[in-house]
Design a protein around this motif. Structure first.
Motif, PDB file in Angstrom:
ATOM      1  N   GLY A 244     -21.755  41.498 -38.064  1.00 39.39           N
ATOM      2  CA  GLY A 244     -22.571  40.496 -38.760  1.00 39.39           C
ATOM      3  C   GLY A 244     -21.863  39.149 -38.792  1.00 39.39           C
ATOM      4  O   GLY A 244     -22.465  38.115 -38.501  1.00 39.39           O
ATOM      5  N   ALA A 245     -20.550  39.183 -39.078  1.00 39.32           N
ATOM      6  CA  ALA A 245     -19.772  37.943 -39.136  1.00 39.32           C
ATOM      7  C   ALA A 245     -19.762  37.266 -37.766  1.00 39.32           C
ATOM      8  O   ALA A 245     -19.942  36.049 -37.647  1.00 39.32           O
ATOM      9  N   LEU A 246     -19.575  38.073 -36.742  1.00 36.05           N
ATOM     10  CA  LEU A 246     -19.545  37.554 -35.370  1.00 36.05           C
ATOM     11  C   LEU A 246     -20.876  36.892 -35.020  1.00 36.05           C
ATOM     12  O   LEU A 246     -20.930  35.782 -34.477  1.00 36.05           O
ATOM     13  N   MET A 247     -21.950  37.577 -35.389  1.00 33.84           N
ATOM     14  CA  MET A 247     -23.288  37.055 -35.109  1.00 33.84           C
ATOM     15  C   MET A 247     -23.496  35.712 -35.807  1.00 33.84           C
ATOM     16  O   MET A 247     -24.129  34.804 -35.279  1.00 33.84           O
ATOM     17  N   PHE A 248     -22.930  35.603 -36.998  1.00 34.91           N
ATOM     18  CA  PHE A 248     -23.067  34.382 -37.777  1.00 34.91           C
ATOM     19  C   PHE A 248     -22.392  33.221 -37.041  1.00 34.91           C
ATOM     20  O   PHE A 248     -22.953  32.135 -36.911  1.00 34.91           O
ATOM     21  N   ILE A 249     -21.195  33.459 -36.514  1.00 36.81           N
ATOM     22  CA  ILE A 249     -20.469  32.431 -35.760  1.00 36.81           C
ATOM     23  C   ILE A 249     -21.268  32.021 -34.528  1.00 36.81           C
ATOM     24  O   ILE A 249     -21.466  30.826 -34.252  1.00 36.81           O
ATOM     25  N   VAL A 250     -21.775  33.027 -33.808  1.00 36.30           N
ATOM     26  CA  VAL A 250     -22.583  32.755 -32.618  1.00 36.30           C
ATOM     27  C   VAL A 250     -23.795  31.913 -33.003  1.00 36.30           C
ATOM     28  O   VAL A 250     -24.146  30.932 -32.328  1.00 36.30           O
ATOM     29  N   ALA A 251     -24.402  32.269 -34.125  1.00 39.50           N
ATOM     30  CA  ALA A 251     -25.595  31.551 -34.576  1.00 39.50           C
ATOM     31  C   ALA A 251     -25.284  30.075 -34.851  1.00 39.50           C
ATOM     32  O   ALA A 251     -26.066  29.192 -34.494  1.00 39.50           O
ATOM     33  N   ILE A 252     -24.103  29.803 -35.441  1.00 36.81           N
ATOM     34  CA  ILE A 252     -23.712  28.415 -35.724  1.00 36.81           C
ATOM     35  C   ILE A 252     -23.559  27.642 -34.409  1.00 36.81           C
ATOM     36  O   ILE A 252     -24.075  26.532 -34.252  1.00 36.81           O
ATOM     37  N   VAL A 253     -22.890  28.262 -33.444  1.00 38.27           N
ATOM     38  CA  VAL A 253     -22.681  27.616 -32.144  1.00 38.27           C
ATOM     39  C   VAL A 253     -24.026  27.303 -31.493  1.00 38.27           C
ATOM     40  O   VAL A 253     -24.275  26.181 -31.029  1.00 38.27           O
ATOM     41  N   GLY A 255     -26.818  26.990 -32.991  1.00 35.82           N
ATOM     42  CA  GLY A 255     -27.467  25.962 -33.810  1.00 35.82           C
ATOM     43  C   GLY A 255     -27.021  24.563 -33.413  1.00 35.82           C
ATOM     44  O   GLY A 255     -27.857  23.672 -33.209  1.00 35.82           O
ATOM     45  N   ILE A 256     -25.709  24.395 -33.257  1.00 33.04           N
ATOM     46  CA  ILE A 256     -25.155  23.084 -32.880  1.00 33.04           C
ATOM     47  C   ILE A 256     -25.685  22.667 -31.507  1.00 33.04           C
ATOM     48  O   ILE A 256     -26.150  21.545 -31.301  1.00 33.04           O
ATOM     49  N   TYR A 257     -25.662  23.629 -30.587  1.00 36.26           N
ATOM     50  CA  TYR A 257     -26.137  23.384 -29.224  1.00 36.26           C
ATOM     51  C   TYR A 257     -27.597  22.927 -29.229  1.00 36.26           C
ATOM     52  O   TYR A 257     -27.973  21.937 -28.613  1.00 36.26           O
ATOM     53  N   GLY A 265     -33.088  14.899 -26.484  1.00 33.96           N
ATOM     54  CA  GLY A 265     -34.483  14.912 -26.056  1.00 33.96           C
ATOM     55  C   GLY A 265     -34.783  15.805 -24.860  1.00 33.96           C
ATOM     56  O   GLY A 265     -35.849  15.711 -24.250  1.00 33.96           O
ATOM     57  N   THR A 266     -33.857  16.680 -24.510  1.00 36.48           N
ATOM     58  CA  THR A 266     -34.119  17.543 -23.345  1.00 36.48           C
ATOM     59  C   THR A 266     -34.646  18.918 -23.748  1.00 36.48           C
ATOM     60  O   THR A 266     -34.886  19.765 -22.898  1.00 36.48           O
TER      61      THR A 266
END
Ligand code: UDP
Ligand code: MG
Length: 323
Positions: A244-253, A255-257, A265-266
Motif C-alpha cells: 500500500g505504501a509503495l502504491m502511494f509513492i507511485v501514485a504521487i509520482v 500525479g506529478i507527471y 497542454g499535451t
C-alpha cells in the motif's frame, strides 16, 4: 518419575478400517518387546482416536479394546481434523502417561524407531522429533508442495523443523505446557518448538501408506498451510501494508507527471492509463481486503472459544487407566 516410563502411543484415525488391524498388530508387538526388555512400564499402551470416521474404524478399535488390554480408544463425535484428534488423545493421556508418542495410523512412519524415541526420553530429552530422511516414496507433487511449504513458512519467519510431521515424543512436562496454547486453529508442528525443553531428533525412512488413501487431499493441505501461516505470522498483513505504501509513492509520482503534462497542454485524455490505474489499485485493494479478512476470520473463530473436539466415548479412562 518412574524408573520405567509409562508410554502411551497416540494414533489418530480417520476412515482407516483397511490398515488399522495391521497397525494395532505392529505397534502392539513393539510395545510388548519394549516391556519385555524392561525399558517401559508394563501399563504402557496404545490409544486410538477415532476422528469421526464413517467406515468401520471404530468397530476395529472396539474389537481391539475387547481382546487386548493394552489398547484403548477415544471416539470423537464427528470429524475434527487430524490436529484436533491428536490433541484429544494428548489431553486424555495427560496426567497418566510419562511420555507420549504420536504417530499416523497408516504405517508410513517407521514404527521400528519407537525404541529410539524412548531411549532419548530416558536420556533426558523432553521432546523428540521424528525426521524423515528422504521423501522418495511420496508423490512428486507431495514432495514439491512440502518443499514449497517449508520455504514459504521460513520466508514468513515461521521456523518449523524441516521434514518433521507429527511423529514425535513428548514428555509429560511438555504435554502439560501445551495447555498454555489454547488457540483454536492449532498447528502442533509450530507450537511444539515454542514450548522449549531439551529436544533431539530421530531419523527414519518414510514408507508408502500400508493401505487406503491419503486423508489429506489438496484442499485440506491448503487449509492446513493457511492455518500454519496465519496462526504464526502477521507477515502477510505487513506485506500488504508495505504494498500500500509503495502504491502511494507511485501514485504521487504519477500525479506529478500528470500535472506537468496538464500544464504543458499535451495531456490528450489518458484514458488507457486511467483505466489501468483503476484496475491495478482496485486489484490491490481487493487483495488487501482478502488478507485482512482472513485474519479477522481467524480472530472470529478464536474469540468464540469453541471446543476443539468433543469426545463421544473414552475407553482410556473407563478401563481404569487413571493414575
Ligand atoms: N487423520 C485424522 N483426521 C482427518 C484426516 C486424517 O485423524 O481429518 C489421520 C489419518 O487417519 C492418519 C493421519 O491423520 O492417521 C495422517 O493422514 P494421512 O495419512 O491421510 O495424511 P498424509 O500421510 O497423506 O499426509
Ligand atoms: Mg499418511
Amino acid at each position: 518419575m518412574r524408573d520405567k516410563p509409562l508410554l502411551t502411543i497416540i494414533v489418530p484415525c480417520y476412515n482407516e478400517e483397511e490398515v488399522l488391524a495391521e497397525t494395532m498388530k505392529q505397534l502392539g508387538a513393539i510395545l510388548h518387546d519394549m516391556k519385555d526388555k524392561l525399558v517401559i512400564h508394563e501399563d504402557s499402551d496404545l490409544l486410538f482416536v477415532d476422528d469421526g470416521s464413517r467406515d468401520k474404524t471404530w468397530e476395529v478399535i472396539e474389537n481391539g479394546i475387547a481382546i487386548q488390554d493394552h489398547i484403548s480408544g477415544v471416539k470423537l463425535s464427528r470429524n475434527f481434523g487430524h490436529q484436533n484428534a491428536l490433541l484429544a488423545g494428548m489431553k486424555a493421556a495427560e496426567g497418566r502417561a510419562d511420555c507420549i508418542i504420536s504417530i499416523d495410523s497408516d504405517l508410513q512412519d517407521d514404527v521400528g524407531v519407537i525404541p529410539d524415541f524412548v531411549e532419548k526420553y530416558r536420556a533426558g530429552y523432553e521432546v523428540v522429533y521424528g525426521i524423515r530422511d528422504e521423501r522418495k516414496t511420496d508423490t512428486r507433487f507431495k514432495r514439491g508442495s512440502a518443499h514449497l511449504f517449508y520455504t514459504m513458512m521460513g520466508k514468513f519467519g515461521i521456523h518449523l523443523i524441516p521434514d518433521h510431521a507429527d511423529y514425535r515424543l513428548l514428555g509429560s512436562m511438555a504435554l502439560q505446557e501445551m495447555n498454555l496454547f489454547p488457540e483454536n486453529n492449532i498447528f502442533l508442528r509450530g507450537i511444539v518448538p515454542l514450548i522449549g525443553f531439551k529436544s533431539d531428533k530421530v531419523y527414519y525412512h518414510r514408507k508408502e501408506r500400508f493401505a487406503g488413501e491419503s486423508k489429506y487431499p489438496l484442499k485440506k493441505m491448503l487449509a492446513f498451510a493457511a492455518d500454519g501461516l496465519t496462526s504464526f505470522s502477521v507477515a502477510p498483513i505487513r506485506f500488504v501494508t508495505g504494498l500500500g505504501a509503495l502504491m502511494f509513492i507511485v501514485a504521487i509520482v504519477i500525479g506529478i507527471y500528470t500535472f506537468i503534462q496538464h500544464l504543458s497542454g499535451t495531456a490528450t485524455s489518458g484514458w488507457s492509463s486511467l483505466m489501468l490505474s483503476i484496475w491495478v489499485i482496485g486489484g490491490i485493494q481487493m487483495m488487501s481486503l482478502g488478507v485482512v479478512g482472513e485474519y479477522i476470520g481467524r480472530i472470529y473463530s478464536e474469540v468464540k472459544q469453541r471446543p476443539r473436539f468433543i469426545i463421544e466415548t473414552n475407553s482410556y479412562v473407563e478401563s481404569g487407566h487413571e493414575k
